[in-house]
Scaffold this motif. Structure first.
Motif, short mmCIF file in Angstrom:
data_model
loop_
_atom_site.label_atom_id
_atom_site.label_comp_id
_atom_site.label_asym_id
_atom_site.label_seq_id
_atom_site.Cartn_x
_atom_site.Cartn_y
_atom_site.Cartn_z
N ILE A 277 0.85 -1.20 0.00
CA ILE A 277 0.00 0.00 0.00
C ILE A 277 0.88 1.24 0.00
CG2 ILE A 277 -1.70 1.33 1.33
CD1 ILE A 277 -2.85 -1.27 2.32
N LEU A 278 0.48 2.24 -0.77
CA LEU A 278 1.14 3.54 -0.76
C LEU A 278 0.16 4.59 -0.24
CD1 LEU A 278 3.60 5.13 -3.17
CD2 LEU A 278 1.51 6.41 -2.66
N VAL A 279 0.58 5.30 0.78
CA VAL A 279 -0.23 6.37 1.36
C VAL A 279 0.40 7.70 0.99
CG1 VAL A 279 -1.22 7.34 3.47
CG2 VAL A 279 -0.83 4.86 3.30
N HIS A 280 -0.36 8.52 0.29
CA HIS A 280 0.11 9.82 -0.20
C HIS A 280 -0.25 10.88 0.84
CE1 HIS A 280 0.00 12.86 -3.80
NE2 HIS A 280 0.74 13.28 -2.79
N VAL A 281 0.78 11.44 1.48
CA VAL A 281 0.60 12.41 2.56
C VAL A 281 1.18 13.75 2.11
CG1 VAL A 281 1.24 12.98 4.92
CG2 VAL A 281 0.69 10.62 4.33
N VAL A 282 0.41 14.81 2.26
CA VAL A 282 0.86 16.15 1.88
C VAL A 282 1.28 16.91 3.13
CG1 VAL A 282 0.22 18.33 0.80
CG2 VAL A 282 -0.62 16.17 -0.14
N THR A 283 2.52 17.37 3.16
CA THR A 283 3.03 18.13 4.30
C THR A 283 3.66 19.42 3.82
OG1 THR A 283 5.21 17.04 4.23
CG2 THR A 283 3.50 16.01 5.59
N GLN A 284 4.03 20.27 4.75
CA GLN A 284 4.65 21.55 4.44
C GLN A 284 6.00 21.62 5.12
OE1 GLN A 284 2.53 24.99 5.88
NE2 GLN A 284 3.91 26.45 4.91
N LYS A 285 7.05 21.88 4.35
CA LYS A 285 8.36 22.07 4.95
C LYS A 285 8.32 23.25 5.90
CE LYS A 285 10.95 20.29 0.98
NZ LYS A 285 11.89 20.61 -0.13
N GLY A 286 8.96 23.09 7.05
CA GLY A 286 9.03 24.19 8.01
C GLY A 286 7.75 24.41 8.79
N LYS A 287 6.79 23.48 8.70
CA LYS A 287 5.47 23.67 9.31
C LYS A 287 5.58 24.05 10.79
CE LYS A 287 0.94 23.19 9.71
NZ LYS A 287 -0.01 24.11 9.04
N GLY A 288 4.86 25.11 11.16
CA GLY A 288 4.77 25.50 12.55
C GLY A 288 5.84 26.46 13.02
N TYR A 289 6.76 26.84 12.12
CA TYR A 289 7.79 27.83 12.48
C TYR A 289 7.81 28.85 11.35
CZ TYR A 289 12.21 29.84 14.04
OH TYR A 289 13.19 30.70 14.48
N ALA A 290 7.30 30.03 11.63
CA ALA A 290 7.03 31.02 10.58
C ALA A 290 8.23 31.31 9.69
CB ALA A 290 6.49 32.30 11.22
N PRO A 291 9.44 31.53 10.23
CA PRO A 291 10.56 31.81 9.32
C PRO A 291 10.83 30.66 8.35
CG PRO A 291 11.11 32.45 11.57
CD PRO A 291 9.82 31.68 11.65
N ALA A 292 10.70 29.42 8.81
CA ALA A 292 10.94 28.27 7.94
C ALA A 292 9.82 28.08 6.94
CB ALA A 292 11.12 27.01 8.78
N GLU A 293 8.60 28.40 7.32
CA GLU A 293 7.49 28.32 6.36
C GLU A 293 7.67 29.35 5.26
OE1 GLU A 293 3.77 28.77 8.32
OE2 GLU A 293 3.85 26.84 9.34
N ALA A 294 8.17 30.53 5.62
CA ALA A 294 8.32 31.61 4.64
C ALA A 294 9.49 31.38 3.70
CB ALA A 294 8.48 32.95 5.38
N ALA A 295 10.51 30.68 4.17
CA ALA A 295 11.72 30.48 3.35
C ALA A 295 12.21 29.05 3.52
CB ALA A 295 12.81 31.47 3.77
N PRO A 296 11.50 28.07 2.94
CA PRO A 296 11.87 26.67 3.15
C PRO A 296 13.26 26.31 2.67
CG PRO A 296 10.18 26.89 1.43
CD PRO A 296 10.30 28.21 2.10
N ASP A 297 13.72 26.93 1.58
CA ASP A 297 15.07 26.64 1.11
C ASP A 297 16.12 27.14 2.10
OD1 ASP A 297 14.04 25.44 -1.10
OD2 ASP A 297 14.38 27.13 -2.44
N LYS A 298 15.91 28.34 2.59
CA LYS A 298 16.87 28.93 3.53
C LYS A 298 16.93 28.16 4.83
CE LYS A 298 17.83 33.31 5.92
NZ LYS A 298 17.36 34.70 6.17
N TYR A 299 15.81 27.54 5.22
CA TYR A 299 15.75 26.83 6.49
C TYR A 299 15.78 25.30 6.31
CZ TYR A 299 15.05 31.15 9.03
OH TYR A 299 15.23 32.38 9.60
N HIS A 300 16.16 24.85 5.13
CA HIS A 300 16.36 23.40 4.96
C HIS A 300 17.52 22.94 5.84
CE1 HIS A 300 16.81 19.46 3.15
NE2 HIS A 300 18.08 19.74 2.94
N GLY A 301 18.64 23.58 5.70
CA GLY A 301 19.79 23.34 6.56
C GLY A 301 20.21 24.66 7.15
N VAL A 302 20.41 24.70 8.46
CA VAL A 302 20.63 25.99 9.12
C VAL A 302 21.86 25.94 10.02
CG1 VAL A 302 18.19 26.60 9.11
CG2 VAL A 302 19.13 25.35 11.07
N ARG A 303 22.40 27.13 10.24
CA ARG A 303 23.37 27.32 11.32
C ARG A 303 22.59 27.47 12.64
NH1 ARG A 303 28.45 29.02 9.43
NH2 ARG A 303 28.51 29.53 7.21
N LYS A 304 23.29 27.64 13.72
CA LYS A 304 22.61 27.98 14.97
C LYS A 304 21.80 29.25 14.72
CE LYS A 304 26.38 26.07 17.76
NZ LYS A 304 27.41 26.34 18.79
#
Length: 641
Positions: A277-304
């Motif tokens: 079985i394959l279950v297709h789930v839709v999610t959002q990168k950075g969900k629940g943290y506004a800066p990461a939601e606004a810039a998912p590429d920038k917050y894919h990998g982060v410094r401190k």
């Protein structure tokens, strides 16, 4: 920095067994606490953030519904598995992520029984899960295998190769397609969730199974027509026709952040006799943290970073990165030559080719996570007269080795390989280290293999590669900043197979390849202080060797040492072979080779990694003194051989 958030439910859920004792109505709060803890931890350590935040609810739901670790949960790539680590007994160490002696940034078998399969390269999860599922089936052991794969990883052919064979696993295999950038998902909502729950229910699957058994008793044309009608009807209402054709029962898409939707569907899937079985789930990168939601590429990998503002710690000012230098050098070459084009495999920013794409969109190609295709595509371009640069991390180029051999080297096609992240890579550890490219490329006929000692040399080597039309050529360069040398205003075309002497001496010869040159020069200073006149050469080329220079150095010095940030079989092996073939070893030559050791080096700071590898200035000095049988103050301790 924000204070660490209160986490009363998470404090009581150290393992999935604890999690499964919670009431369903408590899971929303647990997920919120888990998201807060993930943000807090990564703000301290740095690392991958956006992908992990996107699967918080999915991690909670999977561990709540399935009996992990008996049920094997396999996260593709692994950089989205930080919430999984927190839920599986590693919360007390989560602030050691990617540090020496701390938790890996990826899943790792040696770290936890909840990590059944190590992953840091993409698109392996379905193949591995299939192996677990079939093994359990053959041994009549309980347990399902659940692969969580992102849609980016679904761009790799390996995922489809695995799915094409998944029927052997039966209902023991579940694939979760984590669609986290909406690239293949239709809109989701209440109706989709309702349909997903219905079609994954035991009653529906039982009715469907009965219909299929009846259809098999019909004449073959009617049987086939009935099956196609079923697939068409489900495809029209829910999508997933491709997966159905590959033998999977498709469920979805469903909202991956809505636990009220996720839990019932996963429970149905867990209990289903239908499979795989394959279950297709839709999610959002950075969900629940506004800066990461606004810039998912920038917050894919982060410094401190500061949790409140989202502002990441800035690196101290320093020289430009090797990746940046390569990008600018390639742009300059492309301005001069319209035949130059660039190819990357889903790493445009990581390889610097995003800048090339912005300037030359028609000559830039991101082929997705498909290194094999990237290399053969480049070969086709070269065969038709273009000058392709194939920019791929050293560790990822390993995935296309057959294409490098068969499609490029044998045909002697002038594909230019820009090999980023060569050598050790610090926090990403062994899975991302570029340890083997010198060995696996320099062994191939027709290849030219260069290694840049500094950023100026990289500019010259990009120019040299651009002008090299007589066969394949590669330049390797490390992760991180250059050493601070001035960049040339006009690049130089290097003579193929010719090195340079950067410091002349008489007693010791250090033959360096790549960015260990700086450590070789430090070692030379220390050896000179002990009265050992030292030559330092930058060989530039692992293949072809500068045999004239090497022969002169080997025959005019008491001891010679090769130094490279690559595995056995690289420069040192080629120099030893040359010395043997030419009878130099018979003349009593003291030749030593320094290279990466025969074990994988764990994540740590680069400085500590190179010290562990024995490739820093201290190790070079010790190697020379041992060869000369001297102690640290230069006293001869034995007769010279």
């Amino acid at each position: 920095m924000a204070e660490k958030p209160a986490t009363p439910l998470l404090d009581a859920a150290d393992t999935p067994a604890d999690l499964r004792r919670l009431r369903p109505d408590q899971l929303r709060q647990l997920a919120d606490e888990l998201r807060g803890e993930t943000i807090s931890a990564v703000s301290v350590t740095g690392g991958h953030l956006g992908a992990g935040l996107g699967v918080v609810e999915l991690a909670v739901a999977l561990h709540y519904v399935f009996d992990t670790p008996t049920d094997r949960l396999i996260w593709d790539v692994g950089h989205q598995a930080y919430p999984h680590k927190i839920l599986t007994g590693r919360r007390d160490r989560i602030r050691t992520l990617r540090q020496g002696g701390g938790l890996s940034g990826f899943t790792r078998r040696a770290e936890s029984e909840y990590d059944p399969f190590g992953a840091a390269h993409s698109s392996t999860s379905i193949s591995a899960a299939l192996g677990f599922a079939v093994a359990n089936k053959l041994a009549d052991q309980p347990g399902k295998a659940i692969a969580v794969i992102g849609d980016g990883a679904m761009s790799a052919g390996m995922a489809y190769e695995a799915m094409n064979n998944a029927e052997a696993a039966g209902n023991r295999l579940v694939v979760i397609l984590n669609d986290n950038d909406m690239s293949i998902a239709p809109p989701v909502g209440g109706l989709s969730a309702y349909l997903s729950r219905i079609v994954s229910s035991r009653e529906f699957l039982g009715l469907r199974g009965l219909a299929r058994r009846v259809a098999r008793k019909l004449p073959r044309p009617l049987h086939v027509a009935a099956r196609k009608t079923d697939e068409f009807a489900r495809g029209m209402t829910m999508g997933g026709t491709l997966f159905e054709e590959l033998g999977f029962y498709y469920v979805g898409p469903i909202d991956g952040h809505n636990l009220d939707h996720l839990i019932p569907v996963l429970e149905n899937v867990r209990d289903a006799a239908e499979g795989p079985i394959l279950v297709h789930v839709v999610t959002q990168k950075g969900k629940g943290y506004a800066p990461a939601e606004a810039a998912p590429d920038k917050y894919h990998g982060v410094r401190k970073f500061d949790v409140v503002s989202g502002e990441q710690a800035k690196a101290p000012p320093g020289p430009p990165s090797y990746t940046g230098v390569f990008a600018r050098a390639l742009l300059a070459e492309a301005e001069r030559d319209p035949a130059i084009c660039a190819i990357t495999a889903a790493m445009p920013s990581g390889t610097g080719l995003d800048k090339f794409a912005a300037r030359f969109p028609d000559r830039s190609f991101d082929v997705g996570i498909a290194e094999q295709h990237a290399v053969t595509f480049a070969a086709g371009l070269a065969a038709q007269g273009m000058r392709p640069f194939c920019a791929i991390y050293s560790t990822f180029l390993q995935r296309a080795y057959d294409q490098v051999v068969h499609d490029v080297a044998i045909q002697n096609l002038p594909v230019r390989f820009a090999i980023d992240r060569a050598g050790l890579v610090g926090a990403d550890g062994a899975t991302h280290a570029g340890s083997f490219d010198v060995t696996y490329l320099a062994t191939l006929p027709n290849f030219v293999v260069m290694a840049a000692a500094d950023e100026a040399e990289l500019v010259h080597m990009v120019h040299t590669a651009a002008l090299h039309d007589s066969g394949p050529i590669a330049v390797r360069y490390p992760r991180g900043e250059g050493v601070g040398v001035p960049l040339p205003a006009v690049p130089e075309r290097l003579a193929i197979g010719k090195g340079r002497v950067v410091r002349q001496g008489k007693t010791v010869a250090l033959l360096s390849l790549g960015t260990r040159l700086g450590e070789a020069l430090k070692a030379a200073d220390r050896l000179e202080a002990q009265g050992l006149s030292t030559t330092v050469a930058d060989l530039r080329f692992a293949k072809p060797l500068d045999e004239d220079l090497i022969r002169r150095l080997l025959t005019s010095h008491q001891v010679a040492v090769t130094v490279e940030e690559a595995s056995i079989g690289g420069l040192g092996a080629h120099v030893l072979t040359m010395a043997s073939d030419q009878g130099l070893i018979d003349a009593g030559l003291k030749l030593r080779t320094m290279r990466l050791p025969d074990h994988f080096i764990d994540h740590d700071s680069p400085e500590r990694q190179y010290a562990e590898a024995g490739l820093d200035a201290d190790a070079i000095v010790a190697t020379v003194l041992t060869a000369l049988r001297r102690n640290a103050v230069g006293v001869v301790t034995g007769a010279r051989a």
